[in-house]
Scaffold this active site. Sequence first.
Site, mmCIF file in Angstrom:
data_model
loop_
_atom_site.group_PDB
_atom_site.id
_atom_site.type_symbol
_atom_site.label_atom_id
_atom_site.label_comp_id
_atom_site.label_asym_id
_atom_site.label_seq_id
_atom_site.Cartn_x
_atom_site.Cartn_y
_atom_site.Cartn_z
ATOM 1 N N HIS A 187 0.738 -1.109 0.026
ATOM 2 C CA HIS A 187 0.057 -0.044 0.027
ATOM 3 C C HIS A 187 0.657 1.452 -0.001
ATOM 4 O O HIS A 187 0.422 2.153 -0.642
ATOM 5 C CB HIS A 187 -0.915 0.012 1.144
ATOM 6 N N ARG A 294 -6.389 -8.246 -18.430
ATOM 7 C CA ARG A 294 -5.998 -9.372 -18.165
ATOM 8 C C ARG A 294 -7.508 -9.905 -17.026
ATOM 9 O O ARG A 294 -7.447 -9.561 -16.248
ATOM 10 C CB ARG A 294 -4.793 -9.434 -17.177
ATOM 11 N N ARG A 330 -8.500 -9.837 -23.120
ATOM 12 C CA ARG A 330 -8.241 -11.271 -23.268
ATOM 13 C C ARG A 330 -8.950 -12.174 -22.604
ATOM 14 O O ARG A 330 -9.449 -12.150 -21.548
ATOM 15 C CB ARG A 330 -6.764 -11.397 -22.610
ATOM 16 N N GLU A 429 2.459 -15.586 -28.304
ATOM 17 C CA GLU A 429 3.237 -15.641 -27.246
ATOM 18 C C GLU A 429 4.094 -16.940 -27.247
ATOM 19 O O GLU A 429 4.717 -17.430 -26.073
ATOM 20 C CB GLU A 429 2.575 -15.417 -25.840
ATOM 21 N N ASN A 452 6.255 -11.338 -22.702
ATOM 22 C CA ASN A 452 6.662 -11.811 -21.346
ATOM 23 C C ASN A 452 6.913 -13.454 -21.659
ATOM 24 O O ASN A 452 7.591 -13.953 -20.808
ATOM 25 C CB ASN A 452 5.520 -11.572 -20.394
ATOM 26 N N ASP A 453 5.934 -13.920 -22.147
ATOM 27 C CA ASP A 453 5.876 -15.285 -22.348
ATOM 28 C C ASP A 453 6.702 -15.739 -23.671
ATOM 29 O O ASP A 453 7.640 -16.711 -23.553
ATOM 30 C CB ASP A 453 4.427 -16.024 -22.601
ATOM 31 N N ARG A 463 10.496 -17.191 -16.815
ATOM 32 C CA ARG A 463 10.311 -15.845 -16.462
ATOM 33 C C ARG A 463 10.073 -15.643 -15.141
ATOM 34 O O ARG A 463 10.354 -14.419 -14.518
ATOM 35 C CB ARG A 463 9.051 -15.189 -16.929
ATOM 36 N N CYS A 500 1.590 -6.142 -25.781
ATOM 37 C CA CYS A 500 1.268 -6.045 -24.675
ATOM 38 C C CYS A 500 2.059 -6.500 -23.673
ATOM 39 O O CYS A 500 1.843 -6.430 -22.316
ATOM 40 C CB CYS A 500 -0.148 -6.557 -24.492
#
Length: 539
Positions: A187, A294, A330, A429, A452-453, A463, A500
Amino acid sequence: MKKGIAASKGYAIGKIFLKEHQEIVITDAKVADVSIEKEKLQSALEASKTQLQAIKVKAEKEMGAEKAAVFEAHITLLDDPEFTGAMINEIEGNSLNALKAVDNITNSFVAIFESMDNDYMKERAADIKDVSKRIVLNLTGNGGDAFAITENNTVIVAHDLTPSDTAQLDRSKVVGFITNIGGRTSHAAIMARTLEIPAVLGLGDITTSVKTGDTIIADGIEGDVIINPSEEVLAEYRAKQKKFQEEQEELKKLINVKTTTKSGRRLEVCGNIGKPEDVLGVLANGGDGVGLFRTEFLYMDRESAPTEDEQFESYKFVLEKMEDKQVVIRTLDIGGDKTLPYLPLPEEMNPFLGYRAIRLCLDRKEVFKVQLRALLRASIYGKLAVMFPMISGLEEFKQAREVVEECKIELKSEGKEYSENIQWGIMVEIPAAAVYADELAKHVDFFSIGTNDLIQYTLAADRMSEKVSYLYNPMHPAVLRLIKMTIDGAHKHGKWVGMCGEMAGDEVAIPTLVEYGLDEFSMSSTSILNAKKIMLEQE
Ligand code: PEP
Ligand code: MG
């Protein structure tokens, strides 16, 4: 120099205010008269409520209603019979003193939240601790303002900063936060970013090596902290700070600027979101649309999957907020590192190569259809594009589209509306999809490259693993070739390509991606303006 986690960008230079750790001794002494303890607790709860209401009003003014909502949640906790009611029962049932009763109930709640396998829920344990700490302070006569800061350019150094600590700070005086614990999703980090106050968190033991009045430099970009620096170092950081502030002001000018390269090519710069409310950040940073929603986050932190109506409301909210701007949603990408308690997955040796994303959805059509029906119904409220994750070949895309058609037939027979103008695309990906892009492009409306993938599969470098992170290189020539093949394959058939994954907002990668002809870049909202700036400088 000490190194921590860079949690909020910028440079803070000032004098330390060390927030001391107050030791409160809690004993399990029994009491003779439980009614006195119950009264003590009751008035501590009331005092806490009054303080929190005042903090909430201040936070609303300074941070907006969305961020202030956390204090409403804290106030609700004070009235929650399961929480504070249980404290009263603990006094009554076990003749405990009020402090011990608060401590016992807090510990059991915190243990439940911290054991949850999800970062967001783990962070909620911090809310419980925060409320409990306030009750304890009021019980021991230490309630009220946590900080009495009178000096300008104060940098707070604390073991941890709670949301209510953060909201009470006088922004005209506090220029930075430093803590022993906390990470980028804590936070304190979220609040610091909202307040645009530089922060370095997770320094371990910083509170033991400084004192109030020491001079400090906190570098929220690199995560460096320097205590009592020399004049020379101070001058160096003052120059960096000035430059950073000028850059930030400059960047704000780009909010309403459309991104066009020097040669006149228009680029779309969009935001990635995980929760519907995140669209507000995309709009505030001048995003051209949402390039990745997502949706698995809608499925997390709950005991059962969201219903069709709940999902419909979430998608409608995002589409309406974005008005005529495109929203790429997605479909469920669960599996790998993302699991759901109510959707047990088989134990696998390599979950990232296993039963996940579209593979799971095509196998569990009853789960998939709920989402597709909600998406179709929401499509009439804006400009919707839908993409399927982890597509390895044409057959999966065709099967997914067939399920969509089944849903359309059902909705039609139920008299429910949907748009025929949805774009249907895939995430690229998996290296196979990139190599096969020129064929896949004949069938889809668009591609979105999930680097990322894609990077982890191309380089066989997990990753999630720090040990092999040195191999995880977005600029590896093989990764770049796959990206280029994907873009060329799409363009050959007149289709657009987005990205993305994190690489889309990477300052080093952007020039190459622009050169390759990428059409859309989607990233976290706070990276949008900087990315725009770099793109405007490209040919
Ligand atoms: C990606 O793989 O690049 C991507 C955007 O998806 P996620 O990070 O959710 O796997
Ligand atoms: Mg992915």
